[in-house]
Design a protein around this motif. Structure first.
Motif, short mmCIF file in Angstrom:
data_model
loop_
_atom_site.label_atom_id
_atom_site.label_comp_id
_atom_site.label_asym_id
_atom_site.label_seq_id
_atom_site.Cartn_x
_atom_site.Cartn_y
_atom_site.Cartn_z
N GLY A 1 0.81 -1.21 0.00
CA GLY A 1 0.00 0.00 0.00
C GLY A 1 0.85 1.26 0.00
N ALA A 2 1.95 1.25 0.80
CA ALA A 2 2.83 2.43 0.84
C ALA A 2 3.47 2.67 -0.51
N VAL B 1 1.61 6.92 -6.79
CA VAL B 1 0.54 7.83 -7.19
C VAL B 1 0.92 9.28 -6.87
N ALA B 2 1.48 9.51 -5.65
CA ALA B 2 1.89 10.86 -5.27
C ALA B 2 2.96 11.40 -6.20
N ILE C 1 0.88 4.22 -2.85
CA ILE C 1 0.63 5.63 -2.51
C ILE C 1 1.78 6.51 -2.98
#
Length: 305
Positions: free
Chosen positions: A14-15, A21-22, A18
């Protein structure tokens, strides 16, 4: 005993998602020429923008000051034994929470049409002094009144919840010591209620900062949103000027959040529980006798527990 830490592959996955995407969003925003970051940099410190920030902050501070004073009075009236006070408080909250703030601001902008003159004198008797409503209720005054009166209804419920969160035994103990009710409220009840009042009040202050963008309904045309919109209409570049307004709102909001953090910490002194690792049994003084520990044979019930 070798304790093996629990693996959390889902957290790492998940990290990573994220972060990817960031990074993609940041790269897109930085390289997209349509954002016109050069124009954003040009108008960040424009004179009209800085003046708009000053007027926005002034509107926020004055409106919240009026709202807080009225909210305290309304919260006390709501808890009064006098049915007239309770009725007035309930009606005030019902009206100002039930009508849109934009409608209220339009009403205050048209107050001089409804009441062209403000007169002071004997009720049902002669007038002693009279003023033109337009001279007294200017656009700025109308904006402050509209925002402050509307916000007072919301803060009154927040303050009432904070007052009811304090154990009634606190007031009873203070009364047993002979303290006056007014002193009990200001010295005993309110300091404890502030722990409940401050967080939502800080949230309402941030909301008020952004609600000032509606004062065009009065019309008041000096706030930050109107200033950036005016520049955008003149340059035909709405997106960069919207970004300028958003950045300044984020900066001011961040400063308000920092102030809220320190206020919360001040009123939360001595309340937050210690972490379990900080709670340790007291060590006996050197040379003191250690109390004997009574042992007994464990039973089946002990083994189950």
């Amino acid at each position: 005993m070798n304790a093996v830490p629990v693996r959390h592959p889902g957290r790492w996955a998940g990290a990573i998602v994220i972060l990817l995407v960031a990074a993609g969003v940041a790269q897109s925003v930085a390289t997209n020429a349509n954002f016109r970051w050069d124009v954003v940099g040009t108008y960040m410190l424009d004179v009209l923008v800085i003046q708009g920030i000053g007027w926005t902050l002034l509107l926020t501070v004055l409106s919240m000051a009026i709202a807080i004073v009225l909210a305290i009075a309304l919260a006390f009236m709501r808890q009064s034994d006098n049915p007239l006070f309770r009725s007035v408080s309930c009606t005030w909250v019902w009206f100002f929470r039930g009508t849109p703030v934009y409608t209220q601001l339009v009403f205050w902008g048209l107050i001089s049409v409804l009441y062209p003159k403000i007169a002071l004198g004997v009720p049902f008797g002669p007038e002693l002094l009279s003023f033109s409503t337009q001279d007294v209720v200017t656009a700025f005054v109308a904006a402050v009144l509209g925002l402050g009166l509307n916000e007072s209804a919301y803060l009154a419920e927040i303050f009432r919840a904070g007052l009811k969160s304090v154990d009634p035994g606190q007031s009873e103990a203070a009364e047993a010591l002979g303290m006056r009710k007014s002193k009990i409220m200001w010295r005993i009840v309110l300091p404890q209620a502030m722990r409940v009042i401050v967080p939502p009040t800080g949230n309402e202050t941030i909301g008020m900062l952004k609600t000032t963008s509606l004062v065009l309904a009065v019309p008041f045309t000096l706030d930050l949103t109107f200033a950036t919109n005016g520049i955008a209409n003149r340059t035909y570049l709405p997106i960069p000027l919207l970004i300028v307004a958003a950045i300044w709102y984020l900066i001011i909001t961040s400063l308000l959040m920092v102030g809220q953090f320190y206020i919360e910490r001040h009123f939360g002194k001595g309340v937050d529980n210690l972490a379990p690792a900080q709670i340790q049994p007291a060590k006996p003084a050197p040379g003191a006798a250690v109390p004997a520990t009574h042992h007994r044979t464990p039973t089946t019930e002990d083994e189950v527990l």
